[in-house]
Design a protein around this motif. Structure first.
Motif, PDB file in Angstrom:
ATOM      1  N   ILE A 130       5.477  -3.332  -2.751  1.00 21.06           N
ATOM      2  CA  ILE A 130       6.654  -4.213  -2.758  1.00 21.06           C
ATOM      3  C   ILE A 130       7.900  -3.411  -2.399  1.00 21.06           C
ATOM      4  CG2 ILE A 130       8.191  -5.542  -4.259  1.00 21.06           C
ATOM      5  CD1 ILE A 130       5.764  -7.130  -3.497  1.00 21.06           C
ATOM      6  N   SER A 131       8.016  -2.203  -2.936  1.00 20.51           N
ATOM      7  CA  SER A 131       9.171  -1.354  -2.616  1.00 20.51           C
ATOM      8  C   SER A 131       9.188  -1.003  -1.133  1.00 20.51           C
ATOM      9  CB  SER A 131       9.133  -0.082  -3.461  1.00 20.51           C
ATOM     10  OG  SER A 131       9.229  -0.379  -4.843  1.00 20.51           O
ATOM     11  N   GLY A 132       7.984  -0.775  -0.566  1.00 17.67           N
ATOM     12  CA  GLY A 132       7.908  -0.482   0.863  1.00 17.67           C
ATOM     13  C   GLY A 132       8.385  -1.648   1.701  1.00 17.67           C
ATOM     14  N   LEU A 133       7.979  -2.869   1.313  1.00 19.38           N
ATOM     15  CA  LEU A 133       8.442  -4.054   2.037  1.00 19.38           C
ATOM     16  C   LEU A 133       9.930  -4.284   1.821  1.00 19.38           C
ATOM     17  CD1 LEU A 133       5.476  -6.506   1.310  1.00 19.38           C
ATOM     18  CD2 LEU A 133       6.023  -5.426   3.487  1.00 19.38           C
ATOM     19  N   HIS A 134      10.408  -3.953   0.620  1.00 19.05           N
ATOM     20  CA  HIS A 134      11.831  -4.150   0.320  1.00 19.05           C
ATOM     21  C   HIS A 134      12.716  -3.268   1.194  1.00 19.05           C
ATOM     22  CE1 HIS A 134      15.573  -3.922  -2.178  1.00 19.05           C
ATOM     23  NE2 HIS A 134      15.310  -5.232  -2.272  1.00 19.05           N
ATOM     24  N   ALA A 135      12.142  -2.180   1.695  1.00 15.11           N
ATOM     25  CA  ALA A 135      12.901  -1.305   2.587  1.00 15.11           C
ATOM     26  C   ALA A 135      13.301  -2.023   3.864  1.00 15.11           C
ATOM     27  CB  ALA A 135      12.070  -0.064   2.915  1.00 15.11           C
ATOM     28  N   ALA A 136      12.607  -3.111   4.200  1.00 19.85           N
ATOM     29  CA  ALA A 136      12.933  -3.877   5.409  1.00 19.85           C
ATOM     30  C   ALA A 136      14.300  -4.512   5.329  1.00 19.85           C
ATOM     31  CB  ALA A 136      11.858  -4.955   5.631  1.00 19.85           C
ATOM     32  N   VAL A 137      14.844  -4.629   4.110  1.00 12.85           N
ATOM     33  CA  VAL A 137      16.192  -5.179   3.949  1.00 12.85           C
ATOM     34  C   VAL A 137      17.234  -4.181   4.449  1.00 12.85           C
ATOM     35  CG1 VAL A 137      17.898  -5.981   2.257  1.00 12.85           C
ATOM     36  CG2 VAL A 137      15.481  -6.606   1.988  1.00 12.85           C
ATOM     37  N   ARG A 138      16.943  -2.877   4.302  1.00 10.06           N
ATOM     38  CA  ARG A 138      17.907  -1.822   4.653  1.00 10.06           C
ATOM     39  C   ARG A 138      17.636  -1.206   6.020  1.00 10.06           C
ATOM     40  NH1 ARG A 138      15.955  -0.684  -0.372  1.00 10.06           N
ATOM     41  NH2 ARG A 138      14.752   1.068   0.490  1.00 10.06           N
ATOM     42  N   SER A 139      16.375  -1.213   6.450  1.00 11.08           N
ATOM     43  CA  SER A 139      16.039  -0.537   7.716  1.00 11.08           C
ATOM     44  C   SER A 139      14.854  -1.239   8.364  1.00 11.08           C
ATOM     45  CB  SER A 139      15.691   0.935   7.447  1.00 11.08           C
ATOM     46  OG  SER A 139      14.604   1.028   6.545  1.00 11.08           O
ATOM     47  N   ASP A 140      14.546  -0.815   9.573  1.00  8.90           N
ATOM     48  CA  ASP A 140      13.421  -1.413  10.291  1.00  8.90           C
ATOM     49  C   ASP A 140      12.107  -0.809   9.806  1.00  8.90           C
ATOM     50  OD1 ASP A 140      15.162  -2.907  11.763  1.00  8.90           O
ATOM     51  OD2 ASP A 140      15.208  -1.519  13.469  1.00  8.90           O
ATOM     52  N   ILE A 141      11.108  -1.683   9.626  1.00  8.34           N
ATOM     53  CA  ILE A 141       9.756  -1.194   9.369  1.00  8.34           C
ATOM     54  C   ILE A 141       8.839  -1.826  10.404  1.00  8.34           C
ATOM     55  CG2 ILE A 141      10.157  -0.875   6.889  1.00  8.34           C
ATOM     56  CD1 ILE A 141       8.492  -3.377   6.389  1.00  8.34           C
ATOM     57  N   SER A 142       7.848  -1.068  10.822  1.00  7.59           N
ATOM     58  CA  SER A 142       6.972  -1.545  11.886  1.00  7.59           C
ATOM     59  C   SER A 142       6.036  -2.641  11.381  1.00  7.59           C
ATOM     60  CB  SER A 142       6.143  -0.389  12.433  1.00  7.59           C
ATOM     61  OG  SER A 142       5.227   0.080  11.440  1.00  7.59           O
ATOM     62  N   LYS A 143       5.517  -3.398  12.317  1.00  9.40           N
ATOM     63  CA  LYS A 143       4.574  -4.459  11.989  1.00  9.40           C
ATOM     64  C   LYS A 143       3.328  -3.896  11.313  1.00  9.40           C
ATOM     65  CE  LYS A 143       1.924  -8.259  14.056  1.00  9.40           C
ATOM     66  NZ  LYS A 143       1.600  -8.984  15.327  1.00  9.40           N
ATOM     67  N   SER A 144       2.855  -2.741  11.769  1.00  5.01           N
ATOM     68  CA  SER A 144       1.643  -2.146  11.202  1.00  5.01           C
ATOM     69  C   SER A 144       1.882  -1.675   9.767  1.00  5.01           C
ATOM     70  CB  SER A 144       1.175  -0.982  12.066  1.00  5.01           C
ATOM     71  OG  SER A 144       2.164   0.032  12.131  1.00  5.01           O
ATOM     72  N   THR A 145       3.083  -1.126   9.529  1.00  4.19           N
ATOM     73  CA  THR A 145       3.410  -0.683   8.164  1.00  4.19           C
ATOM     74  C   THR A 145       3.463  -1.876   7.216  1.00  4.19           C
ATOM     75  OG1 THR A 145       4.675   1.204   8.976  1.00  4.19           O
ATOM     76  CG2 THR A 145       5.118   0.480   6.727  1.00  4.19           C
ATOM     77  N   ALA A 146       4.137  -2.936   7.658  1.00  6.48           N
ATOM     78  CA  ALA A 146       4.201  -4.147   6.839  1.00  6.48           C
ATOM     79  C   ALA A 146       2.807  -4.697   6.590  1.00  6.48           C
ATOM     80  CB  ALA A 146       5.071  -5.198   7.525  1.00  6.48           C
ATOM     81  N   SER A 147       1.957  -4.644   7.606  1.00  4.07           N
ATOM     82  CA  SER A 147       0.588  -5.144   7.476  1.00  4.07           C
ATOM     83  C   SER A 147      -0.197  -4.348   6.441  1.00  4.07           C
ATOM     84  CB  SER A 147      -0.119  -5.094   8.834  1.00  4.07           C
ATOM     85  OG  SER A 147      -1.455  -5.543   8.720  1.00  4.07           O
ATOM     86  N   ASP A 148       0.015  -3.023   6.414  1.00  3.85           N
ATOM     87  CA  ASP A 148      -0.669  -2.178   5.437  1.00  3.85           C
ATOM     88  C   ASP A 148      -0.252  -2.553   4.011  1.00  3.85           C
ATOM     89  OD1 ASP A 148      -2.026  -0.822   7.391  1.00  3.85           O
ATOM     90  OD2 ASP A 148      -0.624   0.862   7.473  1.00  3.85           O
ATOM     91  N   TYR A 149       1.037  -2.724   3.828  1.00  4.91           N
ATOM     92  CA  TYR A 149       1.533  -3.099   2.496  1.00  4.91           C
ATOM     93  C   TYR A 149       0.986  -4.467   2.069  1.00  4.91           C
ATOM     94  CZ  TYR A 149       4.928   0.756   2.460  1.00  4.91           C
ATOM     95  OH  TYR A 149       5.525   1.992   2.452  1.00  4.91           O
ATOM     96  N   LEU A 150       1.005  -5.409   3.000  1.00  5.67           N
ATOM     97  CA  LEU A 150       0.516  -6.753   2.683  1.00  5.67           C
ATOM     98  C   LEU A 150      -0.978  -6.741   2.386  1.00  5.67           C
ATOM     99  CD1 LEU A 150       2.527  -8.789   5.342  1.00  5.67           C
ATOM    100  CD2 LEU A 150       2.785  -8.964   2.852  1.00  5.67           C
ATOM    101  N   SER A 151      -1.722  -5.906   3.091  1.00  6.93           N
ATOM    102  CA  SER A 151      -3.156  -5.791   2.812  1.00  6.93           C
ATOM    103  C   SER A 151      -3.391  -5.273   1.397  1.00  6.93           C
ATOM    104  CB  SER A 151      -3.816  -4.852   3.832  1.00  6.93           C
ATOM    105  OG  SER A 151      -3.731  -5.384   5.136  1.00  6.93           O
ATOM    106  N   MET A 152      -2.572  -4.283   0.993  1.00  5.06           N
ATOM    107  CA  MET A 152      -2.689  -3.753  -0.358  1.00  5.06           C
ATOM    108  C   MET A 152      -2.372  -4.833  -1.394  1.00  5.06           C
ATOM    109  SD  MET A 152      -3.517  -1.113  -2.108  1.00  5.06           S
ATOM    110  CE  MET A 152      -3.461   0.200  -0.878  1.00  5.06           C
ATOM    111  N   LEU A 153      -1.352  -5.618  -1.139  1.00  3.23           N
ATOM    112  CA  LEU A 153      -0.986  -6.699  -2.060  1.00  3.23           C
ATOM    113  C   LEU A 153      -2.083  -7.758  -2.123  1.00  3.23           C
ATOM    114  CD1 LEU A 153       2.796  -7.152  -1.154  1.00  3.23           C
ATOM    115  CD2 LEU A 153       1.840  -6.054  -3.189  1.00  3.23           C
ATOM    116  N   THR A 154      -2.685  -8.036  -0.978  1.00  5.64           N
ATOM    117  CA  THR A 154      -3.755  -9.040  -0.936  1.00  5.64           C
ATOM    118  C   THR A 154      -4.929  -8.623  -1.818  1.00  5.64           C
ATOM    119  OG1 THR A 154      -3.150  -9.657   1.324  1.00  5.64           O
ATOM    120  CG2 THR A 154      -5.342 -10.283   0.573  1.00  5.64           C
ATOM    121  N   VAL A 155      -5.171  -7.329  -1.903  1.00  5.14           N
ATOM    122  CA  VAL A 155      -6.283  -6.823  -2.714  1.00  5.14           C
ATOM    123  C   VAL A 155      -5.975  -6.922  -4.206  1.00  5.14           C
ATOM    124  CG1 VAL A 155      -7.604  -4.748  -3.316  1.00  5.14           C
ATOM    125  CG2 VAL A 155      -7.128  -5.271  -0.924  1.00  5.14           C
TER     126      VAL A 155
END
Length: 499
Positions: free
Chosen positions: A19-44
């Protein structure tokens, strides 16, 4: 991902880091693959462990504030918003505050998903009053067609008599005239009409019922199961503390019978002192502001609901009762105080008996309750309420009722009281099916035809025999169980005559 997620972290810590990794998208750019990794972890991990209050707040911030997160990723994140605890007021305020169009606003598809999520978690709000606090803001967005459905739904859940003003009635009428095909505007306007029948002009289009029913029963069950499992240890600790301190018993909070500011031509429930007055004024009487007061009054509100029923009045009642049952159930799980829930169950049972119908709110609650039940608390009233449910095909009956209760039966081999009560319940249920077959007018019951009724009855008898065979001679309570067998024998004879 910052160095990847440490495999030594606990599941909750992994959720927090994602969640903290995704929250970084508010302050800076994060790549689609990085967001996908975080979301995959959350899905699990999220469906099993849920989001803490702080993690949920960060997730909502990502969704409601300008960020580099793609819309598709945002929509995926909304589906993973599983709260571990009651949802705080600021979550609701932040979501409502992001609505509309303009710079920095989320895509409308995300707004739609967030509003739907608010409807889903409404039973789990920390305070229901927060919906009243954002009522005016939600009302402003009725003109937005894309989010209108869920805006109307939230307003329906929040509306009290104090929220209804002449200008709001006029605005709803204008919108309803402009958008004739909007069933949800019509439904909200009809709720207003329930409060002020003499003010709202009756010029509705076709109205489809059950517009504002709970939209996802699987989600409701999942959150109930999640929170029940996660709070089990907390509940046990609370019970231990109560044993030492002597707990205060809570009383059920039932709304007062109060009709606020009715129109001059209406008659309030409080003015009806006897049946004669009720009969003379049945067309003019106005329901109380809180339909839940049906549990408090001396019978007048019940008589209005039965003798002058409206779909919206019952929907208002079911919404209130569903929320109340959920709240009392959660509170009872966290302490040894079960009195308020038991009183609510008893009053619900008595009202079902009075109206000769089973309420949707009660049906949904019982399905969740018996899935987490120990077979001890409220056993007498639970079995009575289960017998009030609509008869159904064997597949549904087995899944929702027979299987969870049989699991309790098998795991409580020493509890002859439950075994006896369950065998008697099964016999009573079989008797209800047999009675349908004996009635000339009951060739069809709901979605069942005569063949379905016979099948369900035969399955019940066969299952009852399987249950009885598990009781051994000499078991505690064996003589009592034999009495249940005598009763079942009479029911089987009745069933035999009906086919």
């Amino acid at each position: 991902m910052s160095e990847g997620l440490d495999l030594q972290l606990t599941p909750q810590q992994k959720i927090t880091e994602a969640i903290s990794g995704l929250h970084a998208a508010v302050r800076s750019d994060i790549s689609k693959s990085t967001a996908s990794d975080y979301l995959s972890m959350l899905t699990v991990y999220v469906p099993e462990h849920g989001l803490s209050g702080s993690d949920l707040s960060k997730a909502i911030a990502v969704l409601t504030m300008p960020s580099s997160l793609l819309t598709s990723s945002s929509l995926q994140l909304v589906k993973l918003l599983y709260p571990r605890d009651r949802v705080e007021d600021d979550i609701v305020v932040n979501i409502v505050g992001c609505l509309g169009s303009g710079d920095g606003k989320p895509d409308f598809s995300v707004q739609i998903s967030l509003l739907r999520w608010l409807v889903l978690i409404q039973p789990f709000l920390r305070t229901q009053a927060v919906l009243s606090q954002v009522y005016s803001i939600l009302f402003m967005y009725l003109g937005y067609e894309s989010i209108r459905r869920w805006t109307c739904h939230l307003l329906f859940l929040a509306t009290k008599r104090k929220d209804i003003y002449p200008w709001r009635i006029q605005y709803l009428l204008e919108l309803q005239n402009k958008y004739r095909d909007s069933q949800h505007l019509t439904g909200l306007l009809m709720l207003y009409k329930e409060y002020y029948p003499d003010i709202v002009v009756d010029r509705f289009g076709n109205f489809r019922g059950s517009l504002f029913k709970y939209p996802d029963q699987q989600f409701l069950t999942a959150i109930n199961d999640l929170q029940s499992r996660l709070h089990r240890h907390e509940s046990e600790a609370s019970v231990a503390r109560s044993a030492l301190t002597g707990p205060k018993r809570r009383r059920l909070n039932i709304p007062e019978v109060a009709t606020i500011d009715p129109s001059g031509k209406s008659v309030t429930v409080e003015e009806l002192t006897n049946l004669a007055a009720f009969a003379q004024n049945i067309d003019k009487v106005t329901l109380p502001a809180q339909v839940g007061s049906v549990f408090r009054d001396d019978g007048m509100v019940k008589r209005i609901l039965v003798n002058r029923p409206t779909e919206l009045a019952w929907e208002r009642f079911n919404t209130w009762l569903a929320s109340c049952l959920q709240q009392e159930f959660e509170l009872s799980k966290r302490s040894d105080d079960d009195d308020a829930l038991r009183e609510l169950l008893l009053r619900s049972y008595e009202l079902c008996q009075y109206t000769k119908q089973s309420f949707v709110s009660v049906q949904n609650f019982l399905r969740i309750y018996i899935g987490q039940w120990n077979g001890v608390k409220n056993r007498d009233i639970i079995f009575k309420m289960l017998l009030q449910l609509p008869l159904r095909k064997w597949e549904s009956l087995s899944k929702d009722i027979v299987t969870p209760l049989t699991s309790i039966y098998d795991s409580n081999s020493q509890s002859w009281e439950f075994r006896y009560d369950y065998l008697m319940f099964m016999a009573d249920l079989t008797r209800l099916y047999a009675a349908c077959l004996l009635s000339d007018e009951q060739d069809e019951v709901g979605e069942m035809n005569r063949e379905d009724i016979i099948t369900a009855s035969a399955k019940l008898v066969a299952h009852w025999e399987e249950l009885y065979d598990k009781v051994k001679f000499g078991d505690q309570g064996y003589a009592k169980v034999v009495q249940a067998a005598v009763y079942m024998h009479q029911v089987v004879k009745m069933f035999g005559k009906s086919i």
